[in-house]
Design a protein around this motif. Structure first.
Motif, short mmCIF file in Angstrom:
data_model
loop_
_atom_site.label_atom_id
_atom_site.label_comp_id
_atom_site.label_asym_id
_atom_site.label_seq_id
_atom_site.Cartn_x
_atom_site.Cartn_y
_atom_site.Cartn_z
N ILE A 67 -17.09 14.60 -2.22
CA ILE A 67 -17.47 13.23 -1.82
C ILE A 67 -18.83 12.84 -2.38
O ILE A 67 -19.66 12.24 -1.71
CB ILE A 67 -17.43 13.06 -0.28
CG1 ILE A 67 -16.38 13.95 0.36
CG2 ILE A 67 -17.16 11.62 0.10
CD1 ILE A 67 -16.44 13.96 1.86
N GLU A 68 -19.05 13.22 -3.62
CA GLU A 68 -20.30 12.86 -4.31
C GLU A 68 -21.54 13.30 -3.51
O GLU A 68 -22.55 12.59 -3.48
CB GLU A 68 -20.35 11.35 -4.56
CG GLU A 68 -19.28 10.85 -5.48
CD GLU A 68 -19.42 11.37 -6.90
OE1 GLU A 68 -20.33 10.97 -7.59
OE2 GLU A 68 -18.58 12.22 -7.28
N TYR A 79 -16.07 12.16 7.32
CA TYR A 79 -15.58 12.49 8.67
C TYR A 79 -14.11 12.13 8.78
O TYR A 79 -13.62 11.26 8.06
CB TYR A 79 -16.39 11.76 9.76
CG TYR A 79 -16.14 10.28 9.83
CD1 TYR A 79 -15.08 9.75 10.57
CD2 TYR A 79 -16.96 9.39 9.17
CE1 TYR A 79 -14.85 8.39 10.62
CE2 TYR A 79 -16.74 8.03 9.21
CZ TYR A 79 -15.67 7.54 9.94
OH TYR A 79 -15.44 6.19 9.99
N ALA A 139 -24.15 5.36 6.11
CA ALA A 139 -22.88 5.56 6.83
C ALA A 139 -22.11 6.74 6.24
O ALA A 139 -22.10 6.95 5.03
CB ALA A 139 -22.05 4.29 6.72
N TYR A 140 -21.49 7.51 7.12
CA TYR A 140 -20.66 8.62 6.66
C TYR A 140 -19.34 8.05 6.11
O TYR A 140 -18.92 6.94 6.47
CB TYR A 140 -20.38 9.59 7.81
CG TYR A 140 -21.64 10.21 8.38
CD1 TYR A 140 -22.64 10.70 7.55
CD2 TYR A 140 -21.84 10.31 9.76
CE1 TYR A 140 -23.79 11.26 8.07
CE2 TYR A 140 -22.98 10.87 10.29
CZ TYR A 140 -23.96 11.34 9.44
OH TYR A 140 -25.10 11.90 9.96
N ILE A 141 -18.71 8.83 5.27
CA ILE A 141 -17.51 8.35 4.57
C ILE A 141 -16.25 8.66 5.40
O ILE A 141 -15.98 9.82 5.70
CB ILE A 141 -17.39 9.02 3.18
CG1 ILE A 141 -18.64 8.77 2.35
CG2 ILE A 141 -16.13 8.53 2.46
CD1 ILE A 141 -18.94 7.32 2.05
N PRO A 142 -15.49 7.62 5.75
CA PRO A 142 -14.26 7.88 6.51
C PRO A 142 -13.16 8.50 5.64
O PRO A 142 -12.96 8.06 4.51
CB PRO A 142 -13.84 6.49 7.01
CG PRO A 142 -14.61 5.52 6.21
CD PRO A 142 -15.72 6.21 5.51
N ILE A 143 -12.53 9.48 6.18
CA ILE A 143 -11.42 10.14 5.47
C ILE A 143 -10.22 10.11 6.41
O ILE A 143 -10.35 10.48 7.58
CB ILE A 143 -11.77 11.60 5.11
CG1 ILE A 143 -13.04 11.65 4.25
CG2 ILE A 143 -10.63 12.28 4.40
CD1 ILE A 143 -13.59 13.04 4.05
N GLN A 144 -9.09 9.67 5.91
CA GLN A 144 -7.93 9.64 6.79
C GLN A 144 -7.40 11.05 7.03
O GLN A 144 -7.53 11.92 6.17
CB GLN A 144 -6.86 8.75 6.18
CG GLN A 144 -7.12 7.29 6.52
CD GLN A 144 -6.93 6.37 5.35
OE1 GLN A 144 -5.83 6.27 4.86
NE2 GLN A 144 -7.98 5.71 4.91
N HIS A 174 -15.20 1.96 13.24
CA HIS A 174 -15.68 1.04 12.21
C HIS A 174 -16.76 1.67 11.35
O HIS A 174 -16.74 1.55 10.14
CB HIS A 174 -16.22 -0.23 12.87
CG HIS A 174 -16.54 -1.30 11.90
ND1 HIS A 174 -17.83 -1.64 11.57
CD2 HIS A 174 -15.74 -2.08 11.15
CE1 HIS A 174 -17.80 -2.62 10.68
NE2 HIS A 174 -16.56 -2.90 10.41
N GLN A 204 -21.89 13.39 -0.38
CA GLN A 204 -22.07 12.67 0.89
C GLN A 204 -21.32 13.38 2.03
O GLN A 204 -20.56 14.31 1.79
CB GLN A 204 -21.55 11.24 0.75
CG GLN A 204 -22.28 10.46 -0.32
CD GLN A 204 -21.59 9.15 -0.62
OE1 GLN A 204 -21.93 8.13 -0.08
NE2 GLN A 204 -20.59 9.20 -1.47
#
Lengths: 250, 204
Positions: free
Chosen positions: B123-124, B129, B103-108, B92, B126
């Protein structure tokens, strides 16, 4: 004051009830939207100036993201000396036996090795072997000896001058590898672009719905254009003068 | 009264002994019940999320994990596998310990490989993960300790409050009882059956 694309994407996620897991894909869409908007609107101050160093072969590599060159200059204290564009510069990179790029020698004018008799009168009477006039030869020797030519992502300078660095003013794609910024008035337009592209990728959306999103974006873009590039006094004068014609008084 | 795993296990034991198998309660091992409760909660979380349309905060488990580094890439090993959800929403949130707003940015999975060479890969500025196996890899250097919030029920103590809304408790009980031989029978149906048997005995 410009706002970040990151903030636009985050606001979009919150407004549309999406989740942070959509952020990365939406960011990709937003950055492509930024490029689309930056094509004809200066929404993120995409006209940039940068000093770049000139290498041993008298050429310089353009900054990442540079699209069109506006001006190339040699910095000289707080002034800049503009360099004219010279299409006569040889675009082929000269290389040594090891394949390393090398500089050309200072060129000798083709005319210098010819005699007056060969060419007749230098600029007005060039004749072919049938003694037919072939017109004047312009550009060699050039009136302005120093110049530049853009070759792909490289700027080749004439070898007659050897500056260590040059200043380039260029229009960029509007997208950088750092934090991207955008004009606050363009926020809603960018969100409409995201609406369109986000829905376009979803097959369950109807074709009319996608078409509506597309129309909404272009309407918003036109409105944005009118806001950013307002119709000023100069435009009014220009329009009026463009449409005035001479009449014959009888 | 907030329910915990102990209370729920006892309730299941009572239902079982009262309505299903009065003679042989010893068949019911409480350790088995507790494991089944855990599995039931994790099984029921997913439809609950789809029904709600979002993830309830009460079903999140939080872990502080020290990062490891391999080949210049920071990563953490997850202690449990989260519930499988679209877009890897089972993980989450991931953020530096004590900084929940960053929060770190989720990457699929695979997306980061696809966008290599494009402006999106930055990612700008950021940190992103992506999740593969038990491992979460980061796109940049991260804080020494990382907090991960997972969609999973992973009880530490039996007296911890169950991370489910109260209306789901009945479903958990039903799920567990089904595993004990009540294939198609709910607790109520079992109760009715038991009552019928009692009446028959009285008639005899």
């Amino acid at each position: 004051m410009l706002i970040t694309v990151d903030s636009v994407v985050r606001t979009y996620i919150h407004e549309r009830g999406l989740v942070l897991h959509d952020y990365f894909r939406l960011l990709t869409i937003a950055l492509s939207g930024l490029k689309d908007l930056a094509k004809d609107l200066d929404i993120n101050q995409n006209v940039k100036a940068q000093e770049i160093s000139v290498d041993d072969t008298n050429s310089a590599i353009l900054p990442t993201g540079a699209i069109d060159l506006i001006k190339v200059c040699v910095p000289n204290g707080d002034k800049i000396l503009p360099i004219p564009q010279n299409d006569g510069i040889n675009p082929i990179q000269l290389r040594d036996d090891q394949g390393n790029a090398i500089i050309r020698d200072i060129p000798v004018s083709a005319w210098e090795n010819t005699t007056f008799l060969d060419i007749g009168y230098l600029f007005t009477s060039r004749l072919n072997d049938k003694f037919e006039h072939v017109g004047r030869a312009f550009g060699d020797p050039p009136a302005q000896p120093f110049g530049y030519k853009r070759i792909g992502d490289r700027i080749q300078l004439d070898v007659s001058a050897r500056p260590t660095c040059i200043l380039v003013v260029y229009s960029s794609s509007g997208v950088t590898s750092d934090v991207n910024l955008i004009h606050p008035h363009a926020e809603e337009t960018l969100k409409l672009w995201m609406d369109w592209k986000w829905k376009e990728a979803r097959t369950q959306k109807g074709i009319w719905e996608k078409q509506n999103e597309k129309s909404a974006y272009y309407v918003s873009k036109r409105n944005l254009n009118s806001v950013i590039n307002g119709f000023g006094y100069e435009d009014y004068i220009k329009t009026v003068r463009d449409h005035q014609t001479m009449t014959v008084k009888i | 009264l907030a329910t915990n795993r102990n209370l729920l296990a006892e309730q299941i034991q009572r239902i079982y002994s009262r309505n299903i198998d009065r003679e042989d309660v010893s068949r019911l091992d409480v350790r088995e019940i507790k494991l089944l409760i855990t599995q039931a909660v994790n099984f029921l979380i997913k439809p609950e999320i789809f029904q709600r349309g979002d993830i309830s905060g009460c079903i999140l488990a939080s872990y502080d994990i020290v990062k490891q580094t391999s080949g210049g890439c920071d990563y953490i090993i997850l202690p449990v596998v989260p519930v499988s959800l679209p877009k890897e929403q089972g993980i989450h949130r991931v953020h530096p310990q004590g900084c929940s707003t960053q929060a770190y940015i989720p990457i699929q999975t695979n997306d980061f490989q696809i966008v290599q060479g494009t402006p999106s890969m930055y990612i700008e500025g950021q940190v992103g993960y992506f999740y593969e196996g038990h491992r979460i890899s980061f796109t940049k250097t991260v804080a020494t300790t990382v907090t991960v919030k997972l969609v999973v029920y992973d009880p530490v103590n039996d007296t911890d409050i169950l991370p489910i809304p109260p209306e789901m408790e009945a479903q958990v009980i039903e799920f567990v009882l089904k595993q004990f031989g009540l294939a198609q029978m709910s607790a109520n149906a079992a109760s009715a059956k038991n009552e019928r048997k009692t009446n028959e005995r009285q008639l005899d």
